[in-house]
Design a protein around this motif. Structure first.
Motif, mmCIF file in Angstrom:
data_model
loop_
_atom_site.group_PDB
_atom_site.id
_atom_site.type_symbol
_atom_site.label_atom_id
_atom_site.label_comp_id
_atom_site.label_asym_id
_atom_site.label_seq_id
_atom_site.Cartn_x
_atom_site.Cartn_y
_atom_site.Cartn_z
ATOM 1 N N GLU A 66 0.807 -1.078 0.082
ATOM 2 C CA GLU A 66 -0.096 0.010 0.082
ATOM 3 C C GLU A 66 0.730 1.200 -0.039
ATOM 4 O O GLU A 66 0.316 2.105 -0.373
ATOM 5 C CB GLU A 66 -0.766 0.046 1.459
ATOM 6 C CG GLU A 66 -2.013 -0.954 1.109
ATOM 7 C CD GLU A 66 -3.036 -0.821 2.261
ATOM 8 O OE1 GLU A 66 -2.894 -0.030 3.192
ATOM 9 O OE2 GLU A 66 -4.027 -1.859 2.248
ATOM 10 N N ASP A 67 1.950 1.126 0.576
ATOM 11 C CA ASP A 67 2.927 2.335 0.618
ATOM 12 C C ASP A 67 3.682 2.282 -0.568
ATOM 13 O O ASP A 67 4.667 3.289 -0.762
ATOM 14 C CB ASP A 67 3.682 2.319 1.779
ATOM 15 C CG ASP A 67 4.527 1.230 1.799
ATOM 16 O OD1 ASP A 67 4.826 0.411 1.310
ATOM 17 O OD2 ASP A 67 5.165 1.190 2.981
ATOM 18 N N GLY A 68 3.579 1.558 -1.653
ATOM 19 C CA GLY A 68 4.451 1.743 -2.807
ATOM 20 C C GLY A 68 5.598 0.872 -2.814
ATOM 21 O O GLY A 68 6.097 0.985 -3.989
ATOM 22 N N ARG A 69 5.841 0.043 -1.955
ATOM 23 C CA ARG A 69 6.994 -0.737 -2.127
ATOM 24 C C ARG A 69 6.767 -2.078 -3.133
ATOM 25 O O ARG A 69 5.843 -2.379 -2.949
ATOM 26 C CB ARG A 69 7.396 -1.309 -0.407
ATOM 27 C CG ARG A 69 8.205 -0.150 0.250
ATOM 28 C CD ARG A 69 8.423 -0.790 1.832
ATOM 29 N NE ARG A 69 7.244 -1.069 2.128
ATOM 30 C CZ ARG A 69 7.042 -2.033 2.974
ATOM 31 N NH1 ARG A 69 8.346 -2.698 3.418
ATOM 32 N NH2 ARG A 69 5.859 -1.964 3.610
ATOM 33 N N GLU A 70 7.735 -2.162 -3.869
ATOM 34 C CA GLU A 70 7.796 -3.276 -4.629
ATOM 35 C C GLU A 70 8.195 -4.635 -3.936
ATOM 36 O O GLU A 70 9.383 -4.765 -3.195
ATOM 37 C CB GLU A 70 8.581 -3.246 -5.856
ATOM 38 C CG GLU A 70 8.487 -4.354 -6.923
ATOM 39 C CD GLU A 70 9.515 -4.194 -8.056
ATOM 40 O OE1 GLU A 70 9.171 -3.680 -8.866
ATOM 41 O OE2 GLU A 70 10.705 -4.506 -7.619
ATOM 42 N N VAL A 151 20.236 -17.895 1.692
ATOM 43 C CA VAL A 151 21.227 -17.669 0.514
ATOM 44 C C VAL A 151 21.593 -18.756 -0.282
ATOM 45 O O VAL A 151 21.697 -18.840 -1.517
ATOM 46 C CB VAL A 151 22.353 -16.732 1.010
ATOM 47 C CG1 VAL A 151 23.398 -16.263 0.034
ATOM 48 C CG2 VAL A 151 22.010 -15.352 1.774
ATOM 49 N N ALA A 152 22.160 -19.917 0.541
ATOM 50 C CA ALA A 152 22.461 -21.016 -0.363
ATOM 51 C C ALA A 152 21.536 -21.685 -1.055
ATOM 52 O O ALA A 152 21.660 -22.041 -2.299
ATOM 53 C CB ALA A 152 23.074 -22.088 0.943
ATOM 54 N N THR A 153 20.215 -21.707 -0.468
ATOM 55 C CA THR A 153 19.069 -22.431 -1.087
ATOM 56 C C THR A 153 18.893 -21.466 -2.549
ATOM 57 O O THR A 153 18.657 -21.900 -3.704
ATOM 58 C CB THR A 153 17.881 -22.471 -0.389
ATOM 59 O OG1 THR A 153 18.027 -23.262 0.644
ATOM 60 C CG2 THR A 153 16.693 -22.782 -1.122
ATOM 61 N N PHE A 154 18.829 -20.167 -2.248
ATOM 62 C CA PHE A 154 18.572 -18.971 -3.481
ATOM 63 C C PHE A 154 19.717 -19.419 -4.551
ATOM 64 O O PHE A 154 19.365 -19.632 -5.958
ATOM 65 C CB PHE A 154 18.874 -17.777 -3.030
ATOM 66 C CG PHE A 154 18.673 -16.680 -4.111
ATOM 67 C CD1 PHE A 154 17.506 -16.453 -4.587
ATOM 68 C CD2 PHE A 154 19.797 -16.202 -4.953
ATOM 69 C CE1 PHE A 154 17.257 -15.363 -5.543
ATOM 70 C CE2 PHE A 154 19.604 -15.330 -5.588
ATOM 71 C CZ PHE A 154 18.412 -14.859 -6.013
ATOM 72 N N ILE A 187 18.135 -9.806 -4.072
ATOM 73 C CA ILE A 187 18.241 -10.761 -3.494
ATOM 74 C C ILE A 187 17.679 -10.840 -2.246
ATOM 75 O O ILE A 187 16.928 -11.654 -1.688
ATOM 76 C CB ILE A 187 19.673 -11.299 -3.688
ATOM 77 C CG1 ILE A 187 20.122 -11.780 -4.902
ATOM 78 C CG2 ILE A 187 19.705 -12.656 -2.788
ATOM 79 C CD1 ILE A 187 21.583 -11.998 -5.167
ATOM 80 N N GLY A 188 18.119 -9.622 -1.392
ATOM 81 C CA GLY A 188 17.459 -9.461 -0.122
ATOM 82 C C GLY A 188 16.018 -9.275 -0.157
ATOM 83 O O GLY A 188 15.332 -9.958 0.846
ATOM 84 N N ASP A 189 15.338 -8.609 -1.159
ATOM 85 C CA ASP A 189 14.069 -8.456 -1.254
ATOM 86 C C ASP A 189 13.273 -9.787 -1.228
ATOM 87 O O ASP A 189 12.252 -9.997 -0.789
ATOM 88 C CB ASP A 189 13.713 -7.486 -2.187
ATOM 89 C CG ASP A 189 14.262 -5.997 -2.043
ATOM 90 O OD1 ASP A 189 14.481 -5.606 -0.975
ATOM 91 O OD2 ASP A 189 14.205 -5.238 -3.176
ATOM 92 N N LEU A 191 14.467 -12.637 -0.402
ATOM 93 C CA LEU A 191 14.706 -13.573 0.718
ATOM 94 C C LEU A 191 14.226 -12.840 1.879
ATOM 95 O O LEU A 191 14.263 -13.640 3.079
ATOM 96 C CB LEU A 191 16.303 -13.782 0.789
ATOM 97 C CG LEU A 191 16.753 -14.777 -0.549
ATOM 98 C CD1 LEU A 191 18.101 -14.892 -0.240
ATOM 99 C CD2 LEU A 191 16.099 -16.176 -0.627
ATOM 100 N N GLY A 192 13.860 -11.631 1.869
ATOM 101 C CA GLY A 192 13.563 -11.208 3.255
ATOM 102 C C GLY A 192 14.656 -10.804 4.117
ATOM 103 O O GLY A 192 14.631 -10.847 5.341
ATOM 104 N N LEU A 193 15.656 -10.486 3.727
ATOM 105 C CA LEU A 193 17.029 -9.985 3.999
ATOM 106 C C LEU A 193 17.483 -8.982 3.832
ATOM 107 O O LEU A 193 17.136 -8.261 2.837
ATOM 108 C CB LEU A 193 17.939 -11.050 4.090
ATOM 109 C CG LEU A 193 17.726 -12.703 4.437
ATOM 110 C CD1 LEU A 193 18.938 -13.555 3.552
ATOM 111 C CD2 LEU A 193 17.705 -13.144 5.467
ATOM 112 N N THR A 194 18.533 -8.210 4.697
ATOM 113 C CA THR A 194 18.917 -6.994 4.360
ATOM 114 C C THR A 194 20.180 -7.012 3.181
ATOM 115 O O THR A 194 20.625 -8.183 3.109
ATOM 116 C CB THR A 194 19.349 -6.026 5.343
ATOM 117 O OG1 THR A 194 20.662 -6.841 6.064
ATOM 118 C CG2 THR A 194 18.489 -6.062 6.459
ATOM 119 N N ILE A 195 20.466 -6.079 2.519
ATOM 120 C CA ILE A 195 21.648 -6.355 1.641
ATOM 121 C C ILE A 195 22.923 -6.483 2.147
ATOM 122 O O ILE A 195 23.853 -7.314 1.693
ATOM 123 C CB ILE A 195 21.816 -4.866 0.766
ATOM 124 C CG1 ILE A 195 22.777 -5.013 -0.209
ATOM 125 C CG2 ILE A 195 22.032 -3.661 1.612
ATOM 126 C CD1 ILE A 195 22.999 -4.025 -1.291
#
Length: 232
Positions: A66-70, A151-154, A187-189, A191-195
């Motif tokens: 809703e706040d415009g984040r992809e 990260v390994a799975t990705f 990648i972070g987006d 996986l739900g992780l920070t860069i």
């Protein structure tokens, strides 16, 4: 549109279920389209007007908050099918991550064709169930796995799916050397992780001899067994 006989994904796309006469008929309602990286193809929330086979390149599926984040919710590769057949609305946007080529159909034309060709409908159903399996596996990854495991799975998933976007390995298996279509932030987006966490995990894998990272986008898997163990 160029001949389906020379299509590089002819034997792996959904149209592989069709005979030559049926392929010719499908050819008559489709057209090829070239996309540049960043070009949109389908918009979230709009009427479902298009479906497509991916011939070359990689595209991302996204939703907006809703706040415009992809949020990237999926990635499609050569031979994958995109769009919403038999549906009224598109539930996500589709955008080219890399330069890409797609075989494009008006959704209404494709729906009529699929209804007249049960083998194609069966192939669509199988693709849908395979995608459901991948989605469930991804839910486990996001909900339960550690940053290292994510990260390994990705990276393992990329090595298996990117085999069709470059020359295959001599054994015909997953690629041990490939170019990531994602930035570290993307990648972070996914996986739900920070860069910072993504970079830290990949740097650690390089230090441990599991990966070689010649550039920020180039990955060489040096120890696949160790990467698989790390992925859990």
């Amino acid at each position: 549109m160029s001949s389906c006989d020379t299509c590089v994904v002819r034997n792996r796309a959904i149209c592989a279920a069709l005979d030559n006469h049926e392929i010719e008929a499908l050819n008559g309602i489709g057209r090829q389209r070239q996309l540049q990286a960043g070009d949109p193809l389908i918009w979230e929330g709009e009427d479902s007007m298009l479906v497509a086979n991916v011939i070359d390149g990689i595209l991302k599926l996204t939703n907006c908050t809703e706040d415009g984040r992809e949020q990237i919710v999926g990635v499609v590769y050569p031979a994958d099918f995109i769009g919403r057949p038999f549906g009224a609305k598109s539930h996500h946007s589709v955008t080219a991550l890399t330069d890409a080529k797609v075989c494009l159909f008006a959704r209404s034309d494709f729906d009529r064709f699929a209804s007249d060709h049960p083998a194609l409908e069966h192939k669509l159903l199988k693709r849908t169930l395979d995608e459901l399996d991948r989605t469930r596996a991804w839910m486990l990854l996001l909900a339960r796995k550690s940053a290292e495991e994510k990260v390994a799975t990705f990276l393992l998933d990329m090595s298996e799916r990117l085999v069709d976007t470059a020359c295959e390995s001599p054994q015909g298996g997953p690629m041990d050397h490939f170019e990531l279509p994602f930035s570290r932030q993307q990648i972070g987006d996914v996986l739900g992780l920070t860069i910072e966490t993504v970079s830290r995990q990949m740097t650690r894998m390089k230090r441990d001899g599991i990966l070689d990272l010649p550039t920020r986008r180039t990955v060489r898997i040096c120890d696949r067994a160790a990467l698989e163990a790390m992925a859990g």
